[in-house]
Design a protein around this motif. Structure first.
Motif, PDB file in Angstrom:
ATOM      1  N   PHE A   1      -2.983 -27.001   2.314  1.00  0.00           N
ATOM      2  CA  PHE A   1      -2.159 -27.378   3.470  1.00  0.00           C
ATOM      3  C   PHE A   1      -2.930 -28.274   4.429  1.00  0.00           C
ATOM      4  N   GLN A   2      -2.258 -29.327   4.888  1.00  0.00           N
ATOM      5  CA  GLN A   2      -2.781 -30.222   5.910  1.00  0.00           C
ATOM      6  C   GLN A   2      -1.886 -30.124   7.145  1.00  0.00           C
TER       7      GLN A   2
ATOM      8  N   PRO B   1       5.672 -29.404   0.887  1.00  0.00           N
ATOM      9  CA  PRO B   1       5.215 -28.089   0.424  1.00  0.00           C
ATOM     10  C   PRO B   1       6.272 -27.353  -0.387  1.00  0.00           C
TER      11      PRO B   1
ATOM     12  N   TYR C   1       6.955 -32.182   7.113  1.00  0.00           N
ATOM     13  CA  TYR C   1       7.863 -32.119   5.963  1.00  0.00           C
ATOM     14  C   TYR C   1       9.061 -31.214   6.234  1.00  0.00           C
TER      15      TYR C   1
ATOM     16  N   ASP D   1       1.439 -31.707   7.246  1.00  0.00           N
ATOM     17  CA  ASP D   1       2.475 -31.222   6.332  1.00  0.00           C
ATOM     18  C   ASP D   1       3.626 -30.550   7.070  1.00  0.00           C
TER      19      ASP D   1
ATOM     20  N   THR E   1       4.384 -22.899   2.336  1.00  0.00           N
ATOM     21  CA  THR E   1       3.076 -23.203   2.910  1.00  0.00           C
ATOM     22  C   THR E   1       2.101 -22.044   2.710  1.00  0.00           C
TER      23      THR E   1
END
Length: 384
Positions: free
Chosen positions: A122-123, A139, A129, A126, A115
Motif C-alpha cells: 500500500f502507498q 487495491p 483509488y 492509493d 487495502t
C-alpha cells in the motif's frame, strides 16, 4: 443554501425510493443483473477447478455474463431519469447525500478489506483509488475477492453529473441525449485509434460505459411518452426483448468474447451501445408488464433485488472461498448433478451472506436518506 437543479414536466413513474412510488419490477431487474454476473463468475471458477465451461454461443448470456453490469448501468440511467421526470426540483446536495448513503458504507468496507490484504504494497496515494476504482492498479482490483468493486467509481461519476443532464434533457427533449450518444461514439472511434488495450478500455472506463447511462435515460423518456401502449403490448414485448438480449450476448460470444488480454476489436466500439439498447428494451418491456407473478416468487425476487448490491460486491469472495475450501464436487453417479449442487449451494451461501451484509451495513444507512426533490410551487405570475 444548497444548489438546486430545476426540472420541468411531471409524471408519476414507479420505483422504490423516497422520491417516487415503488415498482417491484425494478427490484426484479436488479436481482437479474446480479444473478447474471454471479453465473458468469461461477462459470469461470468452475472451469478453473477443471470443470467443463459453457460451449454453446447461444448461452452467451452466461459465458458473457459481464453483461449484467451493462444492465446495472442502463437501469441506473432509467431509474434516475424516471425520478427527474417526476420532480421539478432536485436538491443537488441531498441527491449526492442519498447516493453516498447508498453505496459508500459497503464500498468503503470492501475497499478497506482490499487495502488490508495488500497492506505491504500500500502507498498513501492509493487512497485516491476510492474515486477511481476502475483505473490503474486499484487495491480492489488486485485480489479476486474484491474485484467486483471496479465499476463503483463509474457509477458515482454518473451520479455527479446526472441532475444536470436530466435538466438539459427535460429542457431540450430526447434529442439532447441522442446528440450526447453521437459524441460518445466519436470519442470511442478516436480513442480506439490510439489505445493499445481497446477492449479493456471500452469495458471499464467512461469512454466505454457512459453511453449505457445515457441509453437508460433515453429509455425512461420514451417510456413516459408511450407508457399506455407499452403496457398493452407488454405480453408480446417481454419475450421479444428477452430474445433480443440473448441474441446480443450470443453475437458477442461469437464475434468478440471478452478477454482482457485481447488488445483490440472494432466490435467493442459499438458493443456497449448495442448491449444497453437490448437491455433498455427489456427494462421498458418488463416495467410495462402488468401480469403478476406468484406471490412467493415476487417476494423472493424482490428480496434478491433489495440485497443485490451486497450480492454483487460479495459474490466473488464467496465463490473463491468455496473453491478453495470445498473444491470440485465428485459424488459418484451424480454426473452433471455435481455442477448443479455446486451452483445451488454457492448461490444460496452468497444469498445468505448478502442478506446479512444488507441488514448490518447497508440498511442502517439507507434509513438516513431523505427526499431530494420537491414539486416547485408556482410563482405569482405562474399562478395567474
Amino acid at each position: 443554501m444548497l444548489a438546486q437543479v430545476s426540472i420541468s414536466q411531471v409524471t408519476r413513474p414507479l420505483m422504490k425510493s423516497l422520491n417516487i412510488a415503488y415498482n417491484p419490477r425494478i427490484d426484479q431487474l436488479r436481482w437479474l443483473a446480479a444473478t447474471i454476473v454471479f453465473l458468469f463468475h461461477f462459470n469461470i471458477e468452475y472451469r478453473s477447478l477443471g470443470g467443463n465451461g459453457i460451449g454453446s454461443k447461444w448461452l452467451g448470456l452466461l459465458s458473457e455474463g459481464h453483461t449484467g453490469v451493462g444492465l446495472f448501468f442502463t437501469l441506473s440511467g432509467f431509474l434516475f431519469m424516471q425520478i427527474a421526470l417526476h420532480k421539478e426540483t432536485i436538491v443537488y446536495g441531498d441527491f449526492l447525500r442519498n447516493r453516498l448513503l447508498r453505496i459508500a458504507p459497503l464500498f468503503l468496507t470492501i475497499f478497506m478489506v482490499a487495502t488490508s490484504i495488500g497492506r505491504d504494497k500500500f502507498q498513501p496515494q492509493d487512497i485516491l483509488y476510492i474515486f477511481t476504482s476502475n483505473l490503474g492498479m486499484a487495491p480492489t482490483s488486485l485480489t479476486v475477492i474484491t474485484g467486483a468493486a471496479w465499476c463503483i467509481s463509474l457509477e458515482f461519476t454518473f451520479y455527479l453529473i446526472f441532475p444536470f443532464l436530466a435538466r438539459f434533457a427535460m429542457e431540450r427533449g430526447p434529442r439532447y441525449l441522442v446528440k450526447l450518444l453521437l459524441l460518445m461514439l466519436f470519442f470511442k472511434v478516436a480513442s480506439y485509434t490510439v489505445s493499445d488495450k481497446g477492449t479493456l478500455m471500452f469495458f471499464s472506463t467512461f469512454v466505454g460505459r457512459f453511453d449505457q447511462f445515457l441509453v437508460g435515460m433515453l429509455a425512461a423518456m420514451l417510456y413516459r411518452q408511450r407508457s399506455a401502449s407499452l403496457h398493452r403490448a407488454s405480453p408480446f414485448l417481454v419475450p421479444l426483448a428477452a430474445v433480443l438480449v440473448v441474441a446480443n450476448s450470443a453475437m458477442q460470444a461469437t464475434v468478440a468474447p471478452f478477454d482482457p488480454a485481447q488488445a483490440k476489436s472494432l466490435f467493442w466500439i459499438f458493443w456497449s451501445t448495442l448491449e444497453s439498447v437490448g437491455w433498455a428494451i427489456f427494462i421498458v418491456a418488463w416495467v410495462s408488464f402488468d401480469k403478476g407473478l406468484p406471490v412467493w416468487l415476487e417476494k423472493v425476487l424482490c428480496h434478491g433485488g433489495k440485497v443485490s448490491f451486497s450480492f454483487y460486491l460479495l459474490h466473488m469472495a464467496m465463490l473463491h472461498l468455496l473453491a478453495q475450501s470445498v473444491g470440485m464436487l465428485q459424488i459418484p453417479g451424480l454426473g452433471v448433478g455435481n455442477a448443479v449442487l455446486m451452483l445451488v449451494g454457492s448461490y444460496a451461501a452468497t444469498w445468505a451472506l448478502a442478506t446479512i451484509s444488507y441488514s448490518t451495513i447497508e440498511e442502517p444507512f439507507l434509513r438516513m436518506r431523505r427526499a431530494y426533490g420537491a414539486i416547485k410551487p408556482p410563482t405569482l405570475v405562474e399562478a395567474k
